[in-house]
Design a protein around this motif. Structure first.
Motif, PDB file in Angstrom:
ATOM      1  N   ASP A 112      10.182  -7.034   5.507  1.00  0.00           N
ATOM      2  CA  ASP A 112       8.907  -7.717   5.265  1.00  0.00           C
ATOM      3  C   ASP A 112       7.741  -6.758   5.069  1.00  0.00           C
ATOM      4  OD1 ASP A 112       9.309  -6.972   7.980  1.00  0.00           O
ATOM      5  OD2 ASP A 112       7.637  -8.253   8.588  1.00  0.00           O
ATOM      6  N   LEU A 113       7.938  -5.461   5.370  1.00  0.00           N
ATOM      7  CA  LEU A 113       6.813  -4.535   5.205  1.00  0.00           C
ATOM      8  C   LEU A 113       6.491  -4.389   3.728  1.00  0.00           C
ATOM      9  CD1 LEU A 113       7.627  -1.437   4.071  1.00  0.00           C
ATOM     10  CD2 LEU A 113       8.699  -1.292   6.299  1.00  0.00           C
ATOM     11  N   THR A 114       5.235  -4.085   3.435  1.00  0.00           N
ATOM     12  CA  THR A 114       4.825  -3.957   2.029  1.00  0.00           C
ATOM     13  C   THR A 114       4.253  -2.579   1.694  1.00  0.00           C
ATOM     14  OG1 THR A 114       2.579  -4.800   2.464  1.00  0.00           O
ATOM     15  CG2 THR A 114       4.294  -6.422   1.943  1.00  0.00           C
ATOM     16  N   ALA A 115       3.941  -1.787   2.736  1.00  0.00           N
ATOM     17  CA  ALA A 115       3.369  -0.459   2.487  1.00  0.00           C
ATOM     18  C   ALA A 115       3.722   0.459   3.647  1.00  0.00           C
ATOM     19  CB  ALA A 115       1.850  -0.538   2.325  1.00  0.00           C
ATOM     20  N   VAL A 116       3.820   1.765   3.357  1.00  0.00           N
ATOM     21  CA  VAL A 116       4.133   2.770   4.366  1.00  0.00           C
ATOM     22  C   VAL A 116       3.172   3.946   4.211  1.00  0.00           C
ATOM     23  CG1 VAL A 116       5.860   4.388   5.259  1.00  0.00           C
ATOM     24  CG2 VAL A 116       6.583   2.151   4.408  1.00  0.00           C
ATOM     25  N   VAL A 117       2.644   4.386   5.354  1.00  0.00           N
ATOM     26  CA  VAL A 117       1.883   5.634   5.413  1.00  0.00           C
ATOM     27  C   VAL A 117       2.755   6.641   6.150  1.00  0.00           C
ATOM     28  CG1 VAL A 117      -0.203   6.786   6.248  1.00  0.00           C
ATOM     29  CG2 VAL A 117      -0.317   4.400   5.485  1.00  0.00           C
ATOM     30  N   THR A 118       3.031   7.799   5.547  1.00  0.00           N
ATOM     31  CA  THR A 118       3.849   8.813   6.216  1.00  0.00           C
ATOM     32  C   THR A 118       2.953   9.917   6.762  1.00  0.00           C
ATOM     33  OG1 THR A 118       4.255  10.263   4.300  1.00  0.00           O
ATOM     34  CG2 THR A 118       5.678   8.329   4.560  1.00  0.00           C
ATOM     35  N   GLY A 119       3.324  10.431   7.947  1.00  0.00           N
ATOM     36  CA  GLY A 119       2.477  11.397   8.643  1.00  0.00           C
ATOM     37  C   GLY A 119       2.539  12.808   8.117  1.00  0.00           C
ATOM     38  N   GLY A 120       3.437  13.110   7.176  1.00  0.00           N
ATOM     39  CA  GLY A 120       3.541  14.455   6.617  1.00  0.00           C
ATOM     40  C   GLY A 120       4.397  14.439   5.368  1.00  0.00           C
ATOM     41  N   ASN A 121       4.486  15.594   4.690  1.00  0.00           N
ATOM     42  CA  ASN A 121       5.164  15.620   3.394  1.00  0.00           C
ATOM     43  C   ASN A 121       6.681  15.541   3.505  1.00  0.00           C
ATOM     44  OD1 ASN A 121       6.319  18.569   2.984  1.00  0.00           O
ATOM     45  ND2 ASN A 121       4.307  18.823   3.918  1.00  0.00           N
ATOM     46  N   VAL A 122       7.264  16.038   4.603  1.00  0.00           N
ATOM     47  CA  VAL A 122       8.716  15.910   4.792  1.00  0.00           C
ATOM     48  C   VAL A 122       9.075  14.433   4.957  1.00  0.00           C
ATOM     49  CG1 VAL A 122      10.642  16.448   6.336  1.00  0.00           C
ATOM     50  CG2 VAL A 122       8.989  18.228   5.730  1.00  0.00           C
TER      51      VAL A 122
END
Length: 362
Positions: free
Chosen positions: A269-279
């Motif tokens: 159900d998620l629609t967006a993700v923010v990742t904490g770093g480039n890896v």
């Protein structure tokens, strides 16, 4: 013939413990009574001089500085190292580079080795906390933290706060207050300047951007040292936070991929993700591709760190850019200037760079 003087590594091997443990015992840090007794007995037997841990360090320093990063293959840490090396080169200072693997024990061993060699200045993206850095500072080492502050041993996700740094650490306290982080109960007696990016502003801007596109189920994918970023994320999305959308990996690429893949599969159900770093951003891109999730139609992605490959993705990734090279340069300036007067911490700006990996959600 001159007899070779015992080193901290000799004591550690003979006592059956790590260099970090010897450093802690001889600097008055924490250790079990049995370990303390064994280390002190071995040190006495080998006629080990405590001065090798830093007594009169400034009189016998060899020059140069150390630089510790968690992962030499991480593009952001490469940018940070370039900044440190550029500043050091202009001052004619050599740099000893070490990779900690985000392991506090390995970090402490590297600290001990620098002290043995008479290198009394270090820039670190820290993995350990007061257990590692307290003895080093007590031994006379000049330390500047970059990118993040020391971890809290009780949790990887709670950010440091002004109360963590002790009453004497005015500059770090001021910095954390400016960064708007909540207070925390634990105290750490570290008085160390730091060069950090404005994580809070960067994450907040990214979440607002995604909200403006209509996204409501936004996830955060974090890793070691991302306590300040996840705190900013929780603040930006507001209460109540859906903790099932806040996922953490260890420092390895395999763990990052497993975390991203698990997140996509457990929360369709998620629609967006923010990742904490480039890896983690790389892992999210790969996991989405493997699961046939279309970016941005099925899921929008925002990555913390702007690295060259982000523009080469299809579509190019929207990123929160932080000035890695400038961070390293400023940290090197601080560590070289520390002898004259105590430097203040530095907070560098971040920037949301909008590309093609985010789309509207209806």
């Amino acid at each position: 013939m001159e007899v070779r003087r015992a080193t901290i590594k000799d004591v550690a091997e003979a006592a059956g413990v790590g260099v970090a443990t010897v450093s802690r015992v001889l600097s008055g840090g924490s250790a079990s009574p049995e370990t303390r007794e064994r280390v002190l007995a071995v040190a006495a037997h080998l006629d080990y001089r405590p001065s090798a841990l830093g007594r009169n360090l400034r009189q016998r320093r060899t020059g140069g500085m150390g630089l510790f990063v968690p992962d030499l293959t991480d593009t952001f840490y490469g940018q940070l190292a370039e900044g440190v090396l550029a500043c050091a080169r202009s001052a004619g200072e050599p740099v000893v580079l070490g990779s900690t693997g985000d392991d506090p024990e390995q970090e402490a061993e590297l600290v001990g080795m620098l002290l043995e060699q008479g290198v009394d200045r270090v820039i670190a993206v820290p993995s350990g906390g007061a257990e590692t850095w307290g003895p080093a500072i007590k031994a006379g080492m000049t330390v500047v933290f970059a990118d993040r502050l020391p971890s809290d041993p009780s949790t990887d996700v709670r950010p440091p706060s002004p109360s963590d740094e002790g009453s004497g650490a005015a500059s770090v306290s001021d910095l954390m207050l400016l960064d708007g982080l909540p207070p925390a109960p634990r105290a750490r007696p570290l008085d160390v300047p730091a060069v950090l990016a404005d994580d809070r502003a960067g994450i907040r801007t990214a979440v607002r951007y995604l909200r403006g596109l209509g996204h409501r189920r936004i996830a955060f994918l974090g890793g070691p040292g991302h306590g300040r970023r996840v705190a900013a994320f929780r603040e930006a999305v507001g209460a109540p936070v859906d903790e099932g959308l806040v996922v953490f990996a260890t420092g390895s690429r395999d763990s990052a991929y497993a975390a991203a893949s698990g997140l996509f599969q457990s929360r369709p159900d998620l629609t967006a993700v923010v990742t904490g770093g480039n890896v983690l951003g790389e892992a999210a891109v790969l996991a989405a591709r493997e699961l046939d999730l279309r970016v941005p139609r099925d899921v929008s992605l925002v990555m913390y760190d702007d690295v060259p490959w982000a523009e080469l993705c299809s579509p190019p990734l929207t990123v929160i850019a932080q000035p890695g090279r400038d961070m390293g340069y400023r940290a090197a300036e601080l560590v070289m200037r520390a002898g004259s007067r105590r430097p203040r911490s530095v907070l560098l700006p971040t920037e949301l760079i909008v590309r093609g990996s985010c789309g509207p959600r209806h």
